[in-house]
Design a protein around this motif. Structure first.
Motif, PDB file in Angstrom:
ATOM      1  N   GLU A  87     131.264  77.812  95.999  1.00  0.00           N
ATOM      2  CA  GLU A  87     130.977  78.928  95.100  1.00  0.00           C
ATOM      3  C   GLU A  87     132.249  79.461  94.453  1.00  0.00           C
ATOM      4  O   GLU A  87     132.218  79.958  93.319  1.00  0.00           O
ATOM      5  CB  GLU A  87     130.253  80.040  95.858  1.00  0.00           C
ATOM      6  N   SER A  90     133.064  78.185  91.101  1.00  0.00           N
ATOM      7  CA  SER A  90     132.131  78.585  90.034  1.00  0.00           C
ATOM      8  C   SER A  90     131.185  77.459  89.632  1.00  0.00           C
ATOM      9  O   SER A  90     130.797  77.334  88.468  1.00  0.00           O
ATOM     10  CB  SER A  90     132.901  79.091  88.800  1.00  0.00           C
ATOM     11  N   TYR A  92     127.655  75.501  89.398  1.00  0.00           N
ATOM     12  CA  TYR A  92     126.233  75.831  89.320  1.00  0.00           C
ATOM     13  C   TYR A  92     125.520  74.956  90.358  1.00  0.00           C
ATOM     14  O   TYR A  92     125.334  73.755  90.144  1.00  0.00           O
ATOM     15  CB  TYR A  92     125.681  75.544  87.930  1.00  0.00           C
ATOM     16  N   THR A 124     124.679  69.290  91.416  1.00  0.00           N
ATOM     17  CA  THR A 124     125.286  69.884  90.227  1.00  0.00           C
ATOM     18  C   THR A 124     125.999  68.783  89.446  1.00  0.00           C
ATOM     19  O   THR A 124     125.940  67.598  89.797  1.00  0.00           O
ATOM     20  CB  THR A 124     126.280  70.996  90.606  1.00  0.00           C
ATOM     21  N   LYS A 219     122.178  88.261  88.872  1.00  0.00           N
ATOM     22  CA  LYS A 219     122.575  87.135  88.030  1.00  0.00           C
ATOM     23  C   LYS A 219     121.351  86.400  87.494  1.00  0.00           C
ATOM     24  O   LYS A 219     120.466  86.017  88.259  1.00  0.00           O
ATOM     25  CB  LYS A 219     123.452  86.160  88.820  1.00  0.00           C
ATOM     26  N   ARG A 221     120.298  82.990  85.643  1.00  0.00           N
ATOM     27  CA  ARG A 221     120.839  81.648  85.380  1.00  0.00           C
ATOM     28  C   ARG A 221     119.823  80.821  84.605  1.00  0.00           C
ATOM     29  O   ARG A 221     118.619  80.907  84.865  1.00  0.00           O
ATOM     30  CB  ARG A 221     121.189  80.940  86.694  1.00  0.00           C
ATOM     31  N   ARG A 223     118.965  76.791  82.866  1.00  0.00           N
ATOM     32  CA  ARG A 223     119.310  75.364  82.966  1.00  0.00           C
ATOM     33  C   ARG A 223     118.384  74.540  82.096  1.00  0.00           C
ATOM     34  O   ARG A 223     117.180  74.792  82.043  1.00  0.00           O
ATOM     35  CB  ARG A 223     119.206  74.854  84.405  1.00  0.00           C
ATOM     36  N   TYR A 228     124.086  74.560  81.639  1.00  0.00           N
ATOM     37  CA  TYR A 228     123.828  75.766  82.408  1.00  0.00           C
ATOM     38  C   TYR A 228     124.372  76.995  81.677  1.00  0.00           C
ATOM     39  O   TYR A 228     125.282  76.905  80.855  1.00  0.00           O
ATOM     40  CB  TYR A 228     124.499  75.700  83.786  1.00  0.00           C
ATOM     41  N   ARG A 230     124.639  81.674  82.323  1.00  0.00           N
ATOM     42  CA  ARG A 230     124.378  82.798  83.227  1.00  0.00           C
ATOM     43  C   ARG A 230     124.901  84.096  82.635  1.00  0.00           C
ATOM     44  O   ARG A 230     125.713  84.122  81.721  1.00  0.00           O
ATOM     45  CB  ARG A 230     125.028  82.555  84.594  1.00  0.00           C
TER      46      ARG A 230
END
Length: 573
Positions: A87, A90, A92, A124, A219, A221, A223, A228, A230
């Protein structure tokens, strides 16, 4: 050890059977057929050859070369530390494969190859120059993803954005993924082909105010394949995604707040709580959660935590740790503040049986769902039973109560909190007030109950469905010695409450009313504030009497006689 593979992994369906996740009321993600990946290097090269053979793009197609820009990968997390490490990059992260049709997007995906107690795969895409951390990973496919800011090909030739867009369209067509109309309904020409930043509001139904209110700091998000985007919602719940799309996208709300705290749906799932909205238009998209949605409890607890942090600033109360982990479980009333992420592994709290015993007694959680996942991935700081049948005010009151404990913890530290937990494990929740560290429990719960009710009144006023001011002020002190008289708040609180835990004393210290408490005793204390109360909750203050003495010391003996008389009235002389 790093495991590396360029072999594509085929997903096989698993047999339908009850899982701990389903027992906790969670829905399973169900995948459909595997899709041909239009962004693979192989398929993008086929699209380029299609252009060259039919020569629709002339010289531009002839000069262009395709090489991998990204990898489609999956990464295996065996601990909370590994997940946090990913995480921090950063990335996704998705807990299901990205090249399958989604029949039903639920709360978790059950990988057929992995025991959920052992860990979890996350999927990802990463740039080809990404430096993988020291965890197991697999490269599933090489990708060619468009970069709108750099259209340089592998051979150094520049390409126009129009050419790259057409190349993408051709690959989607050849792989059978160009299923949506090229033009949006009701539009034509360039407007229909424009790339749009999805935007809208995330809102939750407030049962007290009888209206939708914004969900702050969560958040959103989006896709579409490997593209992606956010954004975090503002105080009104508004978001605007940081990427643009030409077609419909998948929307998901993640309850990881911009201020740092995160919400989980249960003690068995290692993924943060989320609300999968599904595939919708790239244009304005409002995401509303009513009481018939399980996301209602996540959004409501989120807002309660945001409100609590605001009240801390207003009343001069110390904030809880910014990175709190809150489990918003599907239950009625009650909660706990074990602060497991902080205290687990410290001297005096290293037994799994103690965790099970504590959560079973305080939060009513059966041992069958408190497995290794709880200790290896989740380690909740706070648990709030928050089903929608209770209503907004009740969930806020419980959340305020537990968050007040978290503020207390932030001031006193691990050793103090382990004593608190061990008392509850030993004596069965609050005991009868005569056991070792009973005074510590009495002080901590007096603070928690006071803040829970006081802030609920502050938030919703005196006409809310949880507590009235007259009942909040009407506390009958009882002597220690009876475990059935520890604290009886009579929720909802509309008449009176009582107990040997001096839960009413906090309000008596700060109010300006002269109240009758019991025969021969009145509340005449005046001049103290919430800030004074919190300042006196130091790590060496572990009984109501020490709390009284610290208040007097820090206030220059303000209203000493009346304060001492008040504590005597509560049988804590």
């Amino acid at each position: 050890m790093i495991f590396f593979s360029c072999q594509k992994v085929e997903m096989e369906p698993i047999a339908d059977e009850e899982t701990p996740f389903e027992s906790a009321g969670m829905a399973k993600t169900l995948l459909g057929k595997k899709l041909e990946n239009p962004y693979s290097v192989t398929n993008m090269r086929k699209a380029l050859e299609s252009f060259r053979s039919s020569d629709p793009k002339g010289r531009e197609a002839a000069d262009f070369e395709i090489e991998a820009t990204h990898y489609y990968v999956r990464l295996f997390t065996e601990s909370d530390e590994q997940l946090l490490r990913l995480e921090k990059d950063s990335l996704y992260l998705f807990d299901y494969p990205l090249d399958y049709e989604i029949d039903s997007l639920g709360d978790y995906y059950m990988d057929p190859e992995v025991d959920p107690e052992e860990g979890k795969w996350y999927y990802t895409s990463v740039p080809v120059d990404y430096r993988f951390p020291d965890i197991q990973y697999e490269i599933l496919e090489e990708l060619f993803l468009l970069d709108e800011e750099d259209t340089t090909a592998a051979n150094g030739k520049l390409a126009s954005l129009d050419f790259l867009y057409e190349l993408e369209e051709e690959s989607l067509r050849l792989t059978g993924n160009l299923k949506e109309p090229e033009y949006d309904k009701g539009t034509s020409g360039e407007a229909s082909r424009a790339k749009i930043h999805p935007q809208g509001y995330v809102r939750v139904w407030d049962t007290e105010r009888r209206k939708l209110v914004g969900v702050e700091g969560v958040k959103v998000r989006t896709r579409r394949w490997f593209k992606y985007g956010r954004d975090y919602t503002n105080s009104l719940g508004y978001y605007r995604i940081d990427n643009r799309y030409k077609r419909d996208v998948h929307y998901t709300v993640f309850f990881e707040n911009a201020s740092g705290f995160k919400i989980w749906s249960s003690t068995v799932d290692i993924s943060k709580a989320s609300h999968h909205v599904g595939k919708h238009s790239r244009y304005d998209r409002n995401i509303d959660m009513y009481t018939d949605s399980r996301a209602w409890r996540f959004a409501t607890v989120n807002n309660a935590a945001v409100k609590y942090r605001n009240y801390c600033g207003r009343f001069g109360i110390g904030l809880p740790p910014s990175d709190l982990r809150i489990v918003a479980s599907d239950g009625s009333g009650g909660g706990a503040a074990p602060m497991l992420r902080r205290v687990w592994g410290f001297y005096g709290f290293t037994s799994k049986s103690k965790v099970v015993s504590f959560l079973g007694k305080v939060a009513g959680m059966p041992a069958t769902i408190l497995g290794n996942t709880l200790l290896r991935f989740i380690l909740p700081d706070i648990i709030v039973k928050a089903n929608s049948a209770q209503g907004t005010a009740a969930v806020y009151e419980t959340a305020f109560h537990e968050l007040a404990h978290a503020s207390h913890y932030a001031k006193v530290g691990n050793n103090y909190w382990i004593r608190y937990i061990n008392y509850i494990v030993t004596y069965g929740v609050y005991g009868d007030g005569t056991g070792n560290n009973a005074g510590l429990c009495a002080l901590g719960e007096a603070w928690g109950y006071h803040m829970g009710y006081r802030l609920t009144l502050e938030e919703f006023g005196n006409t809310n469905s949880r507590v009235s001011l007259s009942a909040f002020e009407n506390f009958d002190p009882l002597k220690t010695g009876d475990k059935n008289d520890d604290i009886r708040p009579f929720k909802p609180l509309f008449s009176y409450w009582n107990g040997w835990i001096p839960a009413g004393i906090m309000y008596d210290i700060i109010d300006t009313n002269r109240d009758w408490l019991r025969s021969g005793f009145y509340d005449d204390v005046a001049g103290y504030t919430h800030k004074d109360l919190f300042n006196a909750l130091d790590k060496d203050v572990d009984t109501p009497q020490k709390f009284r003495d610290r208040l007097l010391k820090e206030s220059g003996n303000l209203d000493r006689a009346d304060l001492e008389n008040l504590f005597e009235a509560y049988y804590w002389k």
